[in-house]
Design a protein around this motif. Structure first.
Motif, PDB file in Angstrom:
ATOM      1  N   ILE A  10       0.860  -1.190   0.000  1.00 16.90           N
ATOM      2  CA  ILE A  10       0.000   0.000   0.000  1.00 16.90           C
ATOM      3  C   ILE A  10       0.895   1.238   0.000  1.00 16.90           C
ATOM      4  CG2 ILE A  10      -1.639   1.388   1.356  1.00 16.90           C
ATOM      5  CD1 ILE A  10      -2.870  -1.213   2.374  1.00 16.90           C
ATOM      6  N   LEU A  11       0.619   2.138  -0.918  1.00 18.74           N
ATOM      7  CA  LEU A  11       1.281   3.449  -0.917  1.00 18.74           C
ATOM      8  C   LEU A  11       0.233   4.442  -0.444  1.00 18.74           C
ATOM      9  CD1 LEU A  11       2.931   3.424  -4.482  1.00 18.74           C
ATOM     10  CD2 LEU A  11       3.932   2.578  -2.357  1.00 18.74           C
ATOM     11  N   TYR A  12       0.588   5.296   0.515  1.00 19.28           N
ATOM     12  CA  TYR A  12      -0.406   6.246   1.012  1.00 19.28           C
ATOM     13  C   TYR A  12       0.211   7.611   1.264  1.00 19.28           C
ATOM     14  CZ  TYR A  12       1.599   5.304   5.624  1.00 19.28           C
ATOM     15  OH  TYR A  12       2.466   5.189   6.672  1.00 19.28           O
ATOM     16  N   ASN A  13      -0.650   8.580   1.542  1.00 18.80           N
ATOM     17  CA  ASN A  13      -0.206   9.972   1.772  1.00 18.80           C
ATOM     18  C   ASN A  13       0.506  10.565   0.568  1.00 18.80           C
ATOM     19  OD1 ASN A  13      -1.206  10.561   4.236  1.00 18.80           O
ATOM     20  ND2 ASN A  13       0.663  10.091   5.392  1.00 18.80           N
ATOM     21  N   ALA A  30      -3.455   0.404  -3.489  1.00 22.51           N
ATOM     22  CA  ALA A  30      -3.098  -0.902  -2.926  1.00 22.51           C
ATOM     23  C   ALA A  30      -2.888  -1.899  -4.053  1.00 22.51           C
ATOM     24  CB  ALA A  30      -4.211  -1.386  -2.000  1.00 22.51           C
ATOM     25  N   CYS A  31      -1.886  -2.769  -3.893  1.00 18.17           N
ATOM     26  CA  CYS A  31      -1.553  -3.737  -4.932  1.00 18.17           C
ATOM     27  C   CYS A  31      -1.513  -5.151  -4.356  1.00 18.17           C
ATOM     28  CB  CYS A  31      -0.169  -3.454  -5.514  1.00 18.17           C
ATOM     29  SG  CYS A  31       0.188  -1.720  -5.758  1.00 18.17           S
ATOM     30  N   ALA A  38      -6.961  -1.472  -5.233  1.00 18.88           N
ATOM     31  CA  ALA A  38      -7.754  -0.390  -4.653  1.00 18.88           C
ATOM     32  C   ALA A  38      -7.008   0.915  -4.849  1.00 18.88           C
ATOM     33  CB  ALA A  38      -7.995  -0.640  -3.161  1.00 18.88           C
ATOM     34  N   ALA A  39      -7.790   1.996  -4.964  1.00 19.00           N
ATOM     35  CA  ALA A  39      -7.197   3.332  -5.051  1.00 19.00           C
ATOM     36  C   ALA A  39      -8.203   4.292  -4.441  1.00 19.00           C
ATOM     37  CB  ALA A  39      -6.920   3.701  -6.508  1.00 19.00           C
ATOM     38  N   ARG A  47      -6.845   0.844   5.714  1.00 19.68           N
ATOM     39  CA  ARG A  47      -7.644  -0.117   6.480  1.00 19.68           C
ATOM     40  C   ARG A  47      -7.620  -1.515   5.855  1.00 19.68           C
ATOM     41  NH1 ARG A  47     -12.685   3.115   6.759  1.00 19.68           N
ATOM     42  NH2 ARG A  47     -11.609   4.947   7.564  1.00 19.68           N
ATOM     43  N   LEU A  48      -7.258  -1.601   4.559  1.00 20.77           N
ATOM     44  CA  LEU A  48      -7.209  -2.907   3.881  1.00 20.77           C
ATOM     45  C   LEU A  48      -5.992  -3.723   4.305  1.00 20.77           C
ATOM     46  CD1 LEU A  48      -7.963  -1.656   0.248  1.00 20.77           C
ATOM     47  CD2 LEU A  48      -9.618  -2.627   1.852  1.00 20.77           C
ATOM     48  N   ALA A  49      -5.020  -3.069   4.962  1.00 18.52           N
ATOM     49  CA  ALA A  49      -3.744  -3.728   5.265  1.00 18.52           C
ATOM     50  C   ALA A  49      -3.914  -4.940   6.180  1.00 18.52           C
ATOM     51  CB  ALA A  49      -2.788  -2.728   5.905  1.00 18.52           C
TER      52      ALA A  49
END
Ligand SMILES: [Zn+2]
Length: 545
Positions: A10-13, A30-31, A38-39, A47-49
């Motif tokens: 997941i890449l975020y921020n 998310a990959c 997801a994007a 939250r998917l983590a």
């Protein structure tokens, strides 16, 4: 196999620019299993983590789809980058003939007498060298008398010394090969050492070749260079079975770190179109990492050797119209056969005479065997002389143009000198081409002369500021979105891969470049300086700064 419940990554921020038609910008992505699953907003996506998910805080950095370079000579030039004596003025201080000779001399001094010294310079270096000419046989003989020497300046000109010419059997009585030229002293008729196009092959046949191990190492090296600039896919032109085998082995060994679409050259090559057709290979054979992208052939010579074929002669050489390497009947037949067999054609044409030959050959093939989804291409079309009539023919047939702003960026000043203002007045007319509906993807022709670097090319398309400091036809500037499309969405189309590549959307391949700055928020001429901080291919981090 049980389906994975949690994302791998997941890449975020971040500012995640999907480059999808909607223009959506996400904060997180998310990959799983190499694809985007997801994007959206950072908190929702995080939250998917699950327990094994790798989560990376982008700290406001920008992510874009992994970039594609649609025309490279990676396997051919990767090893050269590592092994050849470097006399390129873009990277070294070889700005005079004497400075080139010094480098060759230094190399020769470390080698036993009789051993080859093989070097490379930059295309059109004669224009930029203080002497305003290439070194010739006599210069090389003076500097390196006891070793055969071969130095190429781009893909279209090679110079040899007397020892090298003797080994190749090139004398004053050697006739020019078809599609090539042996330059001769106008008084004595003696070869000067300068060989153009197919004449280079006479020398290359006797010069040492890289061994297979070096070839494989060169590919790995050059693919890593690509990853450092956010490139996750290249369309690589290959001229023998060796690189094809090398790529397959690298994939099996887990060393193929970016995706490769192969474009086997079928004329002036060890691969015949017949052998591909007989084997039943069609475009797309392979998988998401390594596939056949079509076939490549070259109609005329290269502009950097002043061998591209124009109706009007070169401004600085009134007897030179350039060289045709494939005659129309052979071209028509090869294109028709490949087209019918399901092999997409990528035809190199640089001069206007060659453009027309390519367009005629495609028209012939499409009239005999109509079809819409062929995606045939003309390599280097869109550089100059895109007259309204030619634009119309391109659009009518749905031919993809693959121009090379990199050529303008590095050697546009030298090209202006030999083609003249009139022909260059509308060079790289990308705004006009797009306005008229031409499908256009970007290819650099790198590495070797200069590195693969779509951010540099995007920067040049947007700013039109060239390496030597001038603006080149600034009215043909295009937007950052349009320039990115040439290396993402349209490039994916040019690879028959738009269903799963080119944008950051759910379901597509997780090929992502994380940039230190947002190219959409800084002046165009600075895009080339953006640092690539991370390159992700298939959901795996393949490069990190
Ligand atoms: Zn090329």
């Amino acid at each position: 196999m049980q389906e994975k419940l949690y994302p791998d990554l997941i890449l975020y921020n971040g500012t995640i620019r999907s480059l999808s038609p909607s223009g959506a910008i996400h904060n997180a992505i998310a990959c799983t299993g190499g694809r985007i699953v997801a994007a959206g907003k950072s908190d929702e996506t995080r939250r998917l983590a699950g327990p094994d998910t790798q989560s990376i805080d982008l700290r406001d950095r920008t992510a874009v789809p992994g970039l594609t370079d649609a025309h490279v000579h990676l396997a051919e030039k990767g090893t050269a980058e590592m092994e050849l004596v470097d006399c390129r003025d873009f990277y070294t201080d070889a700005h005079a003939v004497a400075e080139i000779l010094e480098r060759l001399q230094r190399e020769a001094a470390a080698l036993p007498k009789g051993t080859w010294v093989v070097a490379h310079g930059s295309p059109m270096q004669d224009f930029r060298l203080k002497d305003k000419r290439f070194p010739d046989k006599k210069d090389l003989d003076r500097a390196v008398p006891d070793h055969p020497v071969s130095i190429s300046f781009g893909a279209h000109v090679t110079v040899g010394n007397s020892k090298a010419l003797a080994l190749a059997g090139i004398t004053r009585d050697t006739a020019d090969p078809a599609g090539g030229a042996i330059r001769r002293d106008p008084q004595s008729g003696e070869p000067t050492g300068e060989l153009h196009e197919r004449a280079q092959l006479i020398l290359k046949k006797v010069a040492p070749e890289f061994n297979y191990l070096q070839l494989k190492e060169g590919i790995v090296f050059a693919l890593n260079q690509c990853l450092e600039r956010g490139v996750t896919t290249v369309h690589d032109i290959v001229r023998s079975g060796e690189p094809v085998r090398a790529y397959q082995e690298l994939k099996r060994e887990g060393k193929l770190r970016a995706r490769v679409s192969l474009l086997p050259r079928v004329i002036e090559s060890q691969i015949g179109s017949k052998s591909l057709i007989e084997l039943g290979l069609i475009t797309g054979f392979g998988d998401e990492w390594l596939r056949i992208g079509g076939v490549k052939m070259s109609i005329d010579g290269g502009i950097t050797g002043k061998n591209a074929c124009f109706y009007e002669p070169y401004d600085d050489d009134p007897h030179n119209h350039g060289i045709i390497r494939i005659q129309q009947d052979e071209l028509d037949e090869t294109i028709l056969n490949c087209h019918k067999a399901g092999l997409r054609c990528c035809v190199h044409a640089i001069g206007d005479r060659a453009f027309d030959m390519a367009l005629d050959a495609y028209e012939n093939a499409l009239s005999k065997s109509p079809g819409k989804n062929h995606r045939h291409r003309i390599e280097h079309m869109g550089n100059w002389l895109s007259t309204p009539e030619r634009i119309q023919r391109l659009v009518r047939m749905g031919i993809i143009a693959i121009p090379n702003i990199s050529l303008g960026y590095f050697v546009g000043d030298a090209i202006l000198d030999c083609l003249g203002e009139k022909r260059m007045a509308k060079s790289f007319p990308f705004k006009t081409l797009l306005k008229n509906g031409v499908i256009m993807a970007g290819g650099s022709d790198a590495p070797g002369y200069y590195p693969v670097d779509p951010l540099r090319d995007i920067s040049a398309c947007v700013s039109r500021k060239m390496r030597w400091g001038d603006l080149l036809v600034p009215e043909e500037r295009i937007s950052v979105e349009q320039a990115f499309a040439m290396h993402t969405t349209t490039a994916a189309y040019a690879g028959f891969e738009e269903e799963y590549k080119g944008t950051l959307e759910v379901g597509k391949l997780a090929d992502i470049a994380v940039l230190a700055e947002d190219p959409f928020e800084i002046p165009g001429e600075r895009i080339k300086d953006i640092k690539v901080e991370m390159t992700i291919v298939g959901g795996e981090i393949k490069y990190e700064a």
